[in-house]
Write an enzyme that holds these catalytic residues in place. Structure first.
Site, short mmCIF file in Angstrom:
data_model
loop_
_atom_site.label_atom_id
_atom_site.label_comp_id
_atom_site.label_asym_id
_atom_site.label_seq_id
_atom_site.Cartn_x
_atom_site.Cartn_y
_atom_site.Cartn_z
N GLU A 222 0.84 -1.19 0.00
CA GLU A 222 0.00 0.00 0.00
C GLU A 222 0.87 1.23 0.00
O GLU A 222 1.87 1.31 0.70
CB GLU A 222 -0.90 0.00 1.24
CG GLU A 222 -1.92 1.11 1.17
CD GLU A 222 -3.05 0.92 2.17
OE1 GLU A 222 -2.95 0.00 3.01
OE2 GLU A 222 -4.02 1.69 2.09
N PHE B 107 -1.03 6.66 -2.41
CA PHE B 107 -2.13 6.78 -3.37
C PHE B 107 -3.21 5.75 -3.09
O PHE B 107 -4.38 6.00 -3.30
CB PHE B 107 -1.61 6.54 -4.79
CG PHE B 107 -1.32 7.81 -5.51
CD1 PHE B 107 -2.06 8.19 -6.60
CD2 PHE B 107 -0.30 8.63 -5.09
CE1 PHE B 107 -1.80 9.36 -7.26
CE2 PHE B 107 -0.02 9.80 -5.74
CZ PHE B 107 -0.77 10.17 -6.83
N ASP C 142 12.99 12.12 -3.84
CA ASP C 142 12.70 11.12 -2.80
C ASP C 142 13.36 9.79 -3.16
O ASP C 142 12.73 8.74 -3.08
CB ASP C 142 11.18 10.97 -2.66
CG ASP C 142 10.80 10.22 -1.38
OD1 ASP C 142 11.68 10.03 -0.52
OD2 ASP C 142 9.64 9.81 -1.26
P1 AMP Z 1 4.07 2.23 -3.69
O1 AMP Z 1 2.66 2.71 -3.74
O2 AMP Z 1 4.78 2.38 -4.98
O3 AMP Z 1 4.84 2.73 -2.52
O4 AMP Z 1 3.96 0.64 -3.50
C1 AMP Z 1 3.69 0.02 -2.27
C2 AMP Z 1 4.32 -1.34 -2.27
O5 AMP Z 1 3.80 -2.14 -3.33
C3 AMP Z 1 5.84 -1.30 -2.51
O6 AMP Z 1 6.56 -1.13 -1.30
C4 AMP Z 1 6.11 -2.65 -3.16
O7 AMP Z 1 6.31 -3.64 -2.16
C5 AMP Z 1 4.82 -2.94 -3.91
N1 AMP Z 1 4.96 -2.57 -5.32
C6 AMP Z 1 4.78 -1.36 -5.88
N2 AMP Z 1 5.00 -1.39 -7.20
C7 AMP Z 1 5.33 -2.66 -7.51
C8 AMP Z 1 5.69 -3.32 -8.73
N3 AMP Z 1 5.75 -2.67 -9.89
N4 AMP Z 1 5.98 -4.64 -8.66
C9 AMP Z 1 5.93 -5.29 -7.48
N5 AMP Z 1 5.61 -4.73 -6.30
C10 AMP Z 1 5.31 -3.42 -6.30
#
Ligand code: AMP
Length: 817
Positions: free
Chosen positions: A538, A541, A671
């Site tokens: 999560e 967003f 970031d």
């Molecule tokens: P974010 O919203 O990008 O911070 O995503 C939250 C979490 O989802 C991250 O810490 C990852 O563990 C996982 N995640 C996000 N994008 C990807 C992706 N393209 N492939 C695999 N896991 C993802």
């Protein structure tokens, strides 16, 4: 001069220093429970203890008054992980035990004597993702405890349930592979024997059935309506409508027939505010909950909420906001006559639910466009109009008729004659020339004449007004206060003297206020082509899911993707989403996560990315470090081998390579950190997050005033002090990334509070050399952490050095399959 410049810094210093003393004072008011060890984010109690109560950070008696209660709450909120083991006295978990730990993500109460958990024990812990209650003599555990949590794992190994309807939900969750229960061997006892929970066979014990009287309901504002919901099944469920957020007056009436629980909802005088509302009915019993919904559409006549005099925004536009359902059609009158749209005057509209927001856009308007503009909005329930006077230019002095007050009406809408254009062109040309001169002056002053306190030169992002934006990805803005309406604004990049607009897609959220923009075609993915498989994490967003996406590639039927969701977005969030999508569409590089497109047909809004199998780099590093056997996310993990030097260098080189690309695109990320990089197969690493991870890693950010979350542990002195971000400040963050890599994902300055980190950074202290880090690599870190931005290493050079080091280092272990 230097002295003069540094004076305000000293004052700032005092403030920061006092702040940090105050923070120390507060933290000293909270004591770690005696048999536990604590960090600002974790409480770890694994020594046996027959303490009866849940460990609470104890409040010291400092004679402080209630003014500090907010800060004390914050200290509790910072705790993200609690681990309790072998506390044989702990029998009951109460809501008061848990209510202060509002930021808690991981909770382990293992091998204690826990028998009972109060019904609202987790009501104040919405961030809980991992709960481990293994080896406790729990007799009762209701699914309702967890109903408002998004659990990725619930561990119940060694808990022996009594077979019966009460634990049917655990069996169902196992069958649905929910919260990782399918991976656990759970048992229940029947009185005579112990059987696997999966084998429990129980009748008259199932999820409720539910039905509602309508699927979609379209009403005219002011109407009354009755809708019904029936819940049935065994055990007979409780049934209720959820009406929170509903504006229309409503009353409930419930009745029970054999095997059916029925509830009628009467809506009186339905309100336009409920257009689009989803009325949900819920049926619950001891096994679980089912729901059914009715989508409300409320029709009402159009209203023009806002019609503004023309304003110059890149070009000129008359802004408007209209509301109506069904969506009204729009037309314009110019001085009472139908205005024909052309390339010189056209309407651009954004629609958002039942709002139409847009602009009547003028290209090169002249005095001939001066006059009354009437907006006419119509739907089947009525028509409304509103008028505004538009004044663009006064007539040129040689325009004779003007003196007599009889300007010629515009030709075919607003197209100008050649002579008029010529006259106006001279004026505009002269003004333009003056503008260019001014800009050149600004650039020269900016580049050569002005040095910041840190001696900063060259491209520096001065973020003003936008500095609290959720998205840390920003274009380089040279800090030019651009005259003549060239101000970049949030929708533009200023590179040198050129304003490059961030492009909006007319197919996707057409944006009324920007004119003449070239178009970024954000690719659209159909909702029906996306099949969600499981939650990955999560971000700020919304949730991220693993999904299968059909028709994405011409060679493959379906592709595994990661989808990021944005639920119930506000208009501002939609715009952030749109901007993010456009930025991502334009960023294509082997070390930037691949963005496939968006899905905007319905809720939630979705962004589709390539799936990176091993998730975020921070978690990956922790899972491949020496502590991996102990804890990752509060759970014991089988280590798949520690990373070796060549692998660390390989990871770092790839991130540097992505950054070289970002710098070439004049993007400042702001970031960069391992939590924002992703790991795929074969140790492929990409920069993968542009501002969405602040929720899970909230401890990495420092909240200043209201909502701003700053990743201060990765920030330069100039970013902390002046919020100045640049390619050079990204290089500083890269140094911290290197440090994270060589410490297997430790939090930088983990032993310090946020204010202490600010103090250390400002004093010029830098992170120590990690134990396993070669001197050559630490030298790169030091090169990134030069106080003067222009003295920092260049990211291209860093990439080359790391690449060369990697080549010269033999691979130790091949940890990935
Ligand atoms: P974010 O919203 O990008 O911070 O995503 C939250 C979490 O989802 C991250 O810490 C990852 O563990 C996982 N995640 C996000 N994008 C990807 C992706 N393209 N492939 C695999 N896991 C993802």
């Amino acid at each position: 001069m230097d002295l003069l410049l540094s004076t305000p810094r000293i004052c700032w210093w005092r403030v920061l220093f006092l702040l940090s003393i105050f923070q120390d004072y507060l933290s000293s008011m909270l004591d770690c429970p005696p048999t536990c060890s604590c960090t600002p984010t974790e409480i770890y109690c694994n020594k046996s203890d027959n303490g009866k109560f849940f460990p609470l950070l104890a409040l010291q008696d400092t004679g402080s008054n209630g003014n500090n209660s907010n800060n004390i709450q914050d200290l509790f909120k910072n705790i993200t992980s609690i681990h309790i083991e072998n506390w044989t006295g702990l029998q009951t978990l109460r809501d008061v035990d848990m209510e202060l730990y509002t930021g808690l993500q991981n909770l382990t109460i293992m091998n204690c004597n826990l028998r009972q958990i109060h019904a609202r024990a987790f009501a104040q812990n919405p961030h809980l993702r991992y709960i481990n209650l293994s080896k406790n003599p729990l007799t009762l555990l209701s699914w309702q405890l967890f109903q408002n949590l998004q659990l990725s794992e619930l561990r119940l190994d060694g808990v022996e349930f009594t077979c019966g309807c009460d634990v049917r939900w655990v069996q169902l969750w196992q069958q649905r592979a929910q919260a990782g229960l399918h991976t656990q061997q759970l048992y229940c006892h029947t009185g005579t024997s112990r059987i696997p929970l999966q084998a429990m066979d129980i009748s008259h014990c199932d999820l409720p059935d539910i039905s509602v009287s309508h699927k979609n309901l379209t009403l005219i504002e002011g109407a009354n309506v009755v809708v019904t919901c029936n819940g049935s099944g065994a055990p007979l469920p409780e049934v209720d409508w959820t009406v929170s957020g509903l504006h229309s007056i409503n009353t409930h009436q419930s009745s029970v027939r054999p095997n059916v629980h029925s509830i009628k909802l009467t809506l009186v005088n339905v309100s336009r505010e409920d257009n689009g509302f989803i009325l949900t009915c819920i049926a619950e019993n001891v096994v679980g909950m089912t729901n059914a919904s009715i989508h409300l559409t409320i029709h009402y006549p159009p209203a023009i909420l806002h019609l503004a005099e023309p304003e110059r925004q890149h070009d000129t536009c008359i802004q408007f906001t209209v509301r109506g359902s069904p969506q009204p059609s729009l037309r314009w009158l110019f001085n009472g006559k139908e205005l024909r749209q052309s390339q010189f005057v056209r309407t651009e509209v954004d629609d958002y639910q039942d709002y139409l927001e847009g602009c009547l856009v003028f290209r090169n308007p002249t005095h001939q466009n001066n006059g009354n503009y009437t907006l006419v909005a119509t739907n089947f329930l009525g028509t409304t109009t509103k008028m505004v006077y538009g004044h663009f230019l006064s007539a040129p002095f040689f325009y004779e008729d003007y003196e007599y007050g009889t300007p010629t009406p515009p030709l075919s809408g607003t197209h100008q004659s050649d002579e008029d254009t010529f006259g106006v062109s001279i004026a505009v040309g002269l003004a333009g020339f003056a503008c260019v001169l001014l800009i050149v002056l600004f650039v020269l002053i900016n580049k050569y004449g002005r040095r910041s306190k840190f001696g900063m030169k060259g491209p520096v992002a001065v973020i003003s007004g936008e500095e609290d934006s959720a998205s840390p990805l920003h274009h380089v803005n040279h800090g030019i206060l651009t005259p003549c309406g060239l101000d970049a604004g949030p929708d533009a990049v200023v590179i040198g003297m050129t304003r490059i607009p961030v492009i909006e897609n007319p197919q996707y959220f057409r944006h009324g206020h920007n004119c003449n923009k070239p178009t970024t075609y954000v690719q659209h993915v159909k909702r029906r082509d996306i099949v969600l498989k499981r939650e990955l994490g999560e971000g700020a967003f919304g949730k991220v899911f693993l999904a299968e996406c059909y028709n994405l590639s011409p060679t493959k039927d379906k592709t595994l993707v990661a989808v990021k969701t944005l639920k119930d977005p506000t208009l501002a969030a939609r715009k952030d989403f749109q901007r993010e999508a456009e930025l991502l569409t334009n960023l294509q590089h082997e070390h930037i996560v691949r963005f496939y497109g968006v899905c905007v047909d319905g809720d939630p809004l979705i962004m589709v990315f390539e799936y990176m199998k091993h998730g975020d780099l921070n978690k990956f590093l922790r899972a491949h470090g020496p502590d991996a056997m102990v804890l990752v996310d509060g759970q014991p993990l089988q280590s798949s081998g520690e990373l070796g030097l060549s692998q660390m260098l390989h990871i770092a080189t790839q991130i540097a390579s992505g950054m070289v690309y970002l710098a070439s695109q004049h993007f400042v990320h702001r970031d960069l950190a391992t939590r924002n990089c992703l790991v795929g197969n074969g140790l492929l690493v990409k920069i993968g997050d542009f501002g969405m991870s602040r929720d899970i890693y909230s401890a990495d950010y420092y909240r200043v005033g209201g909502q701003t979350m700053l990743p201060i542990r990765w920030m330069t002195p100039e970013s902390i002090m002046y919020r100045k971000f640049s390619t050079e400040s990204d290089v500083w963050s890269f140094g911290v990334i290197l440090w994270e890599i060589f410490t297997y994902g430790k939090q930088p300055w983990h032993q310090l509070s946020n204010t202490e980190v600010i103090e250390c950074t400002m004093q010029g202290q830098v992170l120590d050399r990690p134990r396993i880090c070669p001197k050559e690599v630490y030298d790169i870190m030091l090169g990134c952490w030069q106080r003067e931005p222009q003295q920092r290493l260049n990211i291209k050079d860093i990439q080359k050095i790391l690449y060369a080091m990697g080549k010269a280092t033999p691979a130790y272990l091949d940890i990935l399959g």
